[in-house]
Enzyme design. Sequence first.
Site, PDB file in Angstrom:
ATOM      1  N   THR A  27      57.412 -12.256  83.076  1.00  0.00           N
ATOM      2  CA  THR A  27      57.172 -11.167  82.132  1.00  0.00           C
ATOM      3  C   THR A  27      58.358 -11.060  81.183  1.00  0.00           C
ATOM      4  O   THR A  27      59.386 -11.719  81.366  1.00  0.00           O
ATOM      5  CB  THR A  27      57.028  -9.816  82.857  1.00  0.00           C
ATOM      6  N   ILE A  91      65.513 -11.833  88.915  1.00  0.00           N
ATOM      7  CA  ILE A  91      66.091 -11.306  87.688  1.00  0.00           C
ATOM      8  C   ILE A  91      66.256 -12.453  86.689  1.00  0.00           C
ATOM      9  O   ILE A  91      66.813 -13.494  87.016  1.00  0.00           O
ATOM     10  CB  ILE A  91      67.443 -10.622  87.948  1.00  0.00           C
ATOM     11  N   LYS A  92      65.746 -12.212  85.484  1.00  0.00           N
ATOM     12  CA  LYS A  92      65.779 -13.258  84.445  1.00  0.00           C
ATOM     13  C   LYS A  92      67.004 -13.045  83.548  1.00  0.00           C
ATOM     14  O   LYS A  92      67.173 -11.983  82.937  1.00  0.00           O
ATOM     15  CB  LYS A  92      64.495 -13.204  83.613  1.00  0.00           C
ATOM     16  N   ILE A  93      67.858 -14.069  83.482  1.00  0.00           N
ATOM     17  CA  ILE A  93      69.120 -14.010  82.744  1.00  0.00           C
ATOM     18  C   ILE A  93      69.151 -15.152  81.722  1.00  0.00           C
ATOM     19  O   ILE A  93      68.844 -16.307  82.069  1.00  0.00           O
ATOM     20  CB  ILE A  93      70.330 -14.168  83.694  1.00  0.00           C
TER      21      ILE A  93
END
Length: 264
Positions: A27, A91-93
Site C-alpha cells: 500500500t 514497514i516500507k522505507i
Amino acid sequence: MKIFIDSAKLTEIEEAYRCGVCDGVTTNPSLIKAAASEGGSDLEEYIKKILTTARGTPVSLEVTEYTFEGMVAQGRKLYKKFNPVAENVYIKIPVNPSFEGEGGREFEGISAIRVLAGDGIPINCTLIFTPEQALMAAKAGARIVSPFAGRIDDLIRKRAEVKFEKADYFPTEGLEGFDDDGVVSGIDLVAQIVEIFDSHGIEAEVLAASLRGSRQVRDAALAGADIATIPMYVMRDMLVHPKTREGMRGFLEDTIPEYAALGE
C-alpha cells in the site's frame, strides 16, 4: 513466486484473498487515505481491516517522513500501533530519501533500515532502481527489496524518445542502444538483483514492483523474482485468454443434460 496485491481498496484485497492466490499486500499512504475516505471509514480502523483481511501474510505500511530520525520514529510508531492487530506489518522505507540537489543524506534510508531491523521490525525497502541499491538495502537488514520495473521501462523509453502508454509491454531485452547504467529493462533490473543475491547467499526477497501487465508478471517469475506486487486489473488479466473463453462456449454447447444432472 508469491503474488501481492498492490491496492488499498478493501473490496479488492478481500476478493484477492477469497480466490486463494494472494500472499501479501503493498500500500501507500495516499491510496489508503483515498480508499478510506471513499468508504466513509476512519483511517486507523480502515488499516486495521486490511491487516485483518491479510492475516498471516505481509502488509507493507509506508512511512511519510524522509529524515533518519523521522523515519525511525514513525516506523516504530506504525509498527507498535498496527502490528498487534494481526502480526503481519512490514514497514516500507525508501532506499535513499534525499531529494535532487540535496547531498549528505544518502545513507539515511539504509541507516533507518538498520535501526528498525535491529528492533525486530521487518522492512520492505522501496524506490530501488539499481542492483547496488538493492544490495545496500539487503545488507542493512531489509527483508524485502522492491525494484520498480515499470518505472525503469518508462525511463528507457523516454530516453529513446519512444511514444508509449503506461500499460504497453516493454521487452526484457530492452531497446538496442539504450540502457540505464547497464540495466536494459525493468525485468533485467530484477534479474540482476536476483543473480547477485543468489551468488552471495543474500536472503532478502526480491519483490518486482510497478508491473503493468500479465506478461510482465510472467517475465518477473522467469527472472526469479520471489514476489510480484500487482494491481487487481493485472491479476484479472492473468486469467484471460480468448481460447479459454472459446473453450467455455464449446463446453456449454456440448453439455449432456443427463451428465449435468449428476451434479445436482
